[in-house]
Motif scaffolding. Structure first.
Motif, PDB file in Angstrom:
ATOM      1  N   ILE A  86       2.310  -4.974  -7.124  1.00  8.92           N
ATOM      2  CA  ILE A  86       1.525  -6.184  -7.394  1.00  8.92           C
ATOM      3  C   ILE A  86       0.375  -5.776  -8.303  1.00  8.92           C
ATOM      4  O   ILE A  86      -0.346  -4.821  -8.015  1.00  8.92           O
ATOM      5  N   SER A  87       0.189  -6.513  -9.392  1.00  8.07           N
ATOM      6  CA  SER A  87      -0.859  -6.140 -10.344  1.00  8.07           C
ATOM      7  C   SER A  87      -2.243  -6.367  -9.746  1.00  8.07           C
ATOM      8  O   SER A  87      -2.445  -7.241  -8.898  1.00  8.07           O
ATOM      9  N   GLU A  88      -3.191  -5.590 -10.204  1.00  5.74           N
ATOM     10  CA  GLU A  88      -4.572  -5.716  -9.747  1.00  5.74           C
ATOM     11  C   GLU A  88      -5.151  -7.090 -10.091  1.00  5.74           C
ATOM     12  O   GLU A  88      -5.910  -7.663  -9.319  1.00  5.74           O
ATOM     13  N   ALA A 105       0.828  -1.210   0.000  1.00  3.18           N
ATOM     14  CA  ALA A 105       0.000   0.000   0.000  1.00  3.18           C
ATOM     15  C   ALA A 105       0.862   1.258   0.000  1.00  3.18           C
ATOM     16  O   ALA A 105       0.581   2.213  -0.738  1.00  3.18           O
ATOM     17  N   VAL A 106       1.907   1.273   0.798  1.00  2.00           N
ATOM     18  CA  VAL A 106       2.790   2.443   0.854  1.00  2.00           C
ATOM     19  C   VAL A 106       3.489   2.642  -0.488  1.00  2.00           C
ATOM     20  O   VAL A 106       3.571   3.761  -0.999  1.00  2.00           O
ATOM     21  N   LEU A 107       3.994   1.565  -1.079  1.00  2.00           N
ATOM     22  CA  LEU A 107       4.656   1.687  -2.371  1.00  2.00           C
ATOM     23  C   LEU A 107       3.689   2.147  -3.458  1.00  2.00           C
ATOM     24  O   LEU A 107       4.054   2.938  -4.336  1.00  2.00           O
ATOM     25  N   ASN A 108       2.449   1.679  -3.409  1.00  2.00           N
ATOM     26  CA  ASN A 108       1.440   2.149  -4.372  1.00  2.00           C
ATOM     27  C   ASN A 108       1.155   3.632  -4.194  1.00  2.00           C
ATOM     28  O   ASN A 108       0.963   4.353  -5.172  1.00  2.00           O
ATOM     29  N   LEU A 109       1.121   4.115  -2.950  1.00  2.00           N
ATOM     30  CA  LEU A 109       0.906   5.540  -2.695  1.00  2.00           C
ATOM     31  C   LEU A 109       2.054   6.381  -3.243  1.00  2.00           C
ATOM     32  O   LEU A 109       1.857   7.518  -3.666  1.00  2.00           O
TER      33      LEU A 109
END
Length: 73
Positions: A29-31, A19-23
């Motif tokens: 990780i792909s959806e 989550a932090v890396l996505n932010l």
């Protein structure tokens, strides 16, 4: 800590890092992979819950007989 607690905590840490890396704008990780994992885990959980909450096994049938004997079912 038992194995189940350790595995749940490990998955929690991985989810928080993801989550932090996505932010921050990194696609980790792909959806599609997440959706596939959620679908598999949900399916396994629903089958397990159905098995545990119904009188399908030998132990469950014995429990049902005891409930009937004591007029609780």
């Amino acid at each position: 800590m038992d194995k189940a607690s350790l595995s749940r905590f490990t998955v929690l840490i991985a989810a928080v890092i993801n989550a932090v890396l996505n932010l921050l704008g990194y696609q980790t990780i792909s959806e599609q992979f997440i959706n596939d994992v959620v679908a598999v885990i949900s399916g396994v959980y629903f089958i397990w819950a159905g098995w545990k909450n119904n009188y399908l096994s030998k132990k469950g049938l014995q429990q049902k007989d005891v409930l009937k004997k004591h007029k609780l079912h």
